[in-house]
Structures are given as C-alpha cells and as structure tokens.
Scaffold this active site. Sequence first.
Site, PDB file in Angstrom:
ATOM      1  N   LYS A  27       0.830  -1.213   0.000  1.00 48.80           N
ATOM      2  CA  LYS A  27       0.000   0.000   0.000  1.00 48.80           C
ATOM      3  C   LYS A  27       0.860   1.256   0.000  1.00 48.80           C
ATOM      4  CE  LYS A  27       1.010   1.382   4.292  1.00 48.80           C
ATOM      5  NZ  LYS A  27       1.850   2.525   4.500  1.00 48.80           N
ATOM      6  N   ASP A  52      -2.762  -1.889   9.759  1.00 49.80           N
ATOM      7  CA  ASP A  52      -2.848  -1.859   8.291  1.00 49.80           C
ATOM      8  C   ASP A  52      -3.382  -3.165   7.711  1.00 49.80           C
ATOM      9  OD1 ASP A  52      -1.758   0.662   8.409  1.00 49.80           O
ATOM     10  OD2 ASP A  52       0.242   0.059   7.732  1.00 49.80           O
TER      11      ASP A  52
HETATM   12  P1  ATP Z   1       4.605  -1.043   9.298  1.00 49.31           P
HETATM   13  O1  ATP Z   1       3.683  -2.031   8.630  1.00 49.31           O
HETATM   14  O2  ATP Z   1       4.938  -1.369  10.736  1.00 49.31           O
HETATM   15  O3  ATP Z   1       4.238   0.375   9.050  1.00 49.31           O
HETATM   16  P2  ATP Z   1       6.463  -1.210   7.145  1.00 49.31           P
HETATM   17  O4  ATP Z   1       5.335  -1.157   6.206  1.00 49.31           O
HETATM   18  O5  ATP Z   1       7.474  -0.121   6.995  1.00 49.31           O
HETATM   19  O6  ATP Z   1       6.003  -1.227   8.631  1.00 49.31           O
HETATM   20  P3  ATP Z   1       6.874  -4.100   7.082  1.00 49.31           P
HETATM   21  O7  ATP Z   1       7.533  -4.673   5.873  1.00 49.31           O
HETATM   22  O8  ATP Z   1       5.440  -4.352   7.288  1.00 49.31           O
HETATM   23  O9  ATP Z   1       7.241  -2.562   7.075  1.00 49.31           O
HETATM   24  O10 ATP Z   1       7.734  -4.624   8.337  1.00 49.31           O
HETATM   25  C1  ATP Z   1       7.730  -4.058   9.606  1.00 49.31           C
HETATM   26  C2  ATP Z   1       8.433  -5.020  10.565  1.00 49.31           C
HETATM   27  O11 ATP Z   1       7.573  -6.110  10.790  1.00 49.31           O
HETATM   28  C3  ATP Z   1       9.729  -5.598  10.031  1.00 49.31           C
HETATM   29  O12 ATP Z   1      10.815  -4.927  10.586  1.00 49.31           O
HETATM   30  C4  ATP Z   1       9.715  -7.064  10.455  1.00 49.31           C
HETATM   31  O13 ATP Z   1      10.643  -7.331  11.456  1.00 49.31           O
HETATM   32  C5  ATP Z   1       8.322  -7.305  11.013  1.00 49.31           C
HETATM   33  N1  ATP Z   1       7.599  -8.412  10.328  1.00 49.31           N
HETATM   34  C6  ATP Z   1       6.890  -9.384  10.916  1.00 49.31           C
HETATM   35  N2  ATP Z   1       6.330 -10.201  10.016  1.00 49.31           N
HETATM   36  C7  ATP Z   1       6.687  -9.769   8.814  1.00 49.31           C
HETATM   37  C8  ATP Z   1       6.424 -10.215   7.495  1.00 49.31           C
HETATM   38  N3  ATP Z   1       5.675 -11.297   7.247  1.00 49.31           N
HETATM   39  N4  ATP Z   1       6.942  -9.496   6.483  1.00 49.31           N
HETATM   40  C9  ATP Z   1       7.684  -8.377   6.737  1.00 49.31           C
HETATM   41  N5  ATP Z   1       7.983  -7.939   7.965  1.00 49.31           N
HETATM   42  C10 ATP Z   1       7.489  -8.607   9.009  1.00 49.31           C
END
Ligand code: ATP
Length: 331
Positions: free
Chosen positions: A21, A149
């Site tokens: 997103k 989210d």
């Molecule tokens: P958020 O969703 O918290 O705003 P983001 O969109 O920047 O963060 P994501 O890729 O969702 O980033 O990852 C956030 C954190 O969630 C990562 O640092 C990771 O350690 C943890 N995490 C847990 N499960 C997953 C997953 N299946 N994929 C990616 N990250 C994950």
Amino acid sequence: MRQERPGGERENRVTVRAPAKLNLQLAVGPPRGDGYHHLVTVFHAVSLFDEITVEPAARDRVTVTGEGADRVPAGRDNLALRAVAALRAEVPGRAPGVRVAITKRIPVAAGLAGGSADAAAALVACNALWGSGLGQAQLVDVAAKVGSDVPFGLLGGTAVGRGRGERLTPALAPATQYHWVLAFAEGQLSTPEVYAALDRLRAREARGDEQPPRHQGGPGGDRPPEATLDAGLMSALRSGDARLVGRTLSNDLQPAALSLCPALRKTLAAGLELGALGALVSGSGPTCAFLAASAKRALDLAVSLSGAGVCRSVARVTGPAPGAAVVPGRP
Ligand code: ATP
C-alpha cells in the site's frame, strides 16, 4: 473453499497474494492514551504483491524467501503466523496447524506494509484451507486485532482509514488506473522510530524552535490539531485526474522520515525534476512514490531515476490493486 484440481479432488494447499500500500494522504493527529496516534489516511493498494501458500502441518511454522527475507522473523513474531493464531481463536476446533510459505516481493520495513499484506493473505488463505466460512466483515474484525494496516490488506483498492488506520471506508472514485514509480532505498526505517521523530519535531516546534510542518499546531500550541481528511485529494480522486491527485499527495510523517534519512530529499527532488506529477515518502518510508501521467511516462521516469543513482532500485506499479485474494489453480 479449498482449491480443487480439475478432477474435483481437493487441493490441501491454498495460495493467496496481497498488495503493498501507499498512503496518498497520511494525517497524523495527537498521540492517544494507548501510544498510537489518531490518524486519517487514504490508503491505495498497488500492484506489488507478496504471495503466501498455506498447507496443513503438525504445528504452525513459517518459511520466508525473496526480497529482504533475512530481515523477516521466522517464528511466532511473523505477522502471518500472528494472523493464523488470531483466526484460530475465532474458529476453535476447526483449525489445525499450518505451514506458511511466504514469497516476499514487497521490501521489508519500507513503508509499504508488507508484513500487514502477509497477515491479510494468511487470513484469507487459512479461512479457505480450514473452510471456516468467515465473510469479509468478520475477517476485517480479526485483521484489526492483528495490526492497524491489516484490514486494508484485505480490502485493497483506495480507502479512507481512521482511528489507527483500521476503520475503513472505501473511496468512491471512477475506475482510473494510476501509474506509479517506487524508488526503494538502501536502508529501512522503523515505523515507531519515525513516529517518535515526528513527536520530537512537533515538541521542538511547540517550543517555538522552528516552523511547523503541515498539519501541526500554530506557534505556542503544544498539541497538534485533530487529523482531517483532505477534501482536495478526495475531489481529485473523484475526478480521476492524475494531475490533481499528484498535487494533493501529503504525508505528515515525511518530515520525520527525512530527518532520519536526509538522502530521500534528493530522491524526491530528482523524481519531480524528471516530470513526476507528485512525489511523497510512502507511509513511514523510506520508499518514495512518484505518480506519472501514463504508463509510458512511468517507464521513462523509472529508467531515468535508476540512472540518477538516487535509490537502490525502482519498480513500476499501478493502483488501485485488489486486496488479498486466492490465486486460482496454483498447486
Ligand atoms: P509497518 O507495517 O509497521 O508500518 P512497514 O510497512 O514499513 O512497517 P513491514 O515490511 O510491514 O514494514 O515490516 C515491519 C516489521 O515487521 C519488520 O521490521 C519485520 O521485522 C516485522 N515483520 C513481521 N512479520 C513480517 C512479514 N511477514 N513481512 C515483513 N515484515 C514482518
């Protein structure tokens, strides 16, 4: 609702893909008592998908491959496994162990909600595998318990999010396809750290140390005003005019992300100089998103941006994309 082979035999494995997103608007209001901030955001799903496959197993476990897999927890902290546990709590007795295989294409900790996409995908996949029969509204309720989210990962499209972002209303808009270029950065940004940086910037501003960024309280105010939906953006989305949408993109977290990752200023400036209709840091960053006037312009922009050396890599995507959905016929 498990996938079936052509002969009608049931396939004990379900594959689901879920989108990344962008936030076309991210208005951050005051902090709440629970540590979250009041948000108003316009989510927009784009055609960059993680894929997950679930199949029965003696106990829950997860494997992760693809983009940034080494930075994703491979145990119970994985958001996909948390989603499995949350769904199991809703349908006790009909929910045996699962093996979850995640193929990441959405960069990790990049402001694109890849973990939430995986959680949404796990909900849809296990609902199908277990034959739980939960409808979309029930899945959204479970999703909200897993993360802010995650409900949007189920819904996809373009939608207004309130609360922590989990209270969703689909945005009514014509079926316009928007062309985006995503610029991925070298590092990651932690979402809690970006919010903490915003709180620091706002506290400094409240002391009168510097000019308030958008949406912040006036001089002397010690509390930012409530977050409000940008009527200009909503009207631009209803018009389907990419130029208007490009002019009305906004992200209150952007100053905080730029304070932690100043190199992104150069990335944003380069994209705008190269003809993007609008540019912003996606969510908590560090990915930058650029809106292009057409598929051709997006291609030109992607080529030029990757040649300009202002990011790690680029991707062309379109939006709005659908929410988490079973991939038919995938063994
Ligand atoms: P958020 O969703 O918290 O705003 P983001 O969109 O920047 O963060 P994501 O890729 O969702 O980033 O990852 C956030 C954190 O969630 C990562 O640092 C990771 O350690 C943890 N995490 C847990 N499960 C997953 C997953 N299946 N994929 C990616 N990250 C994950």
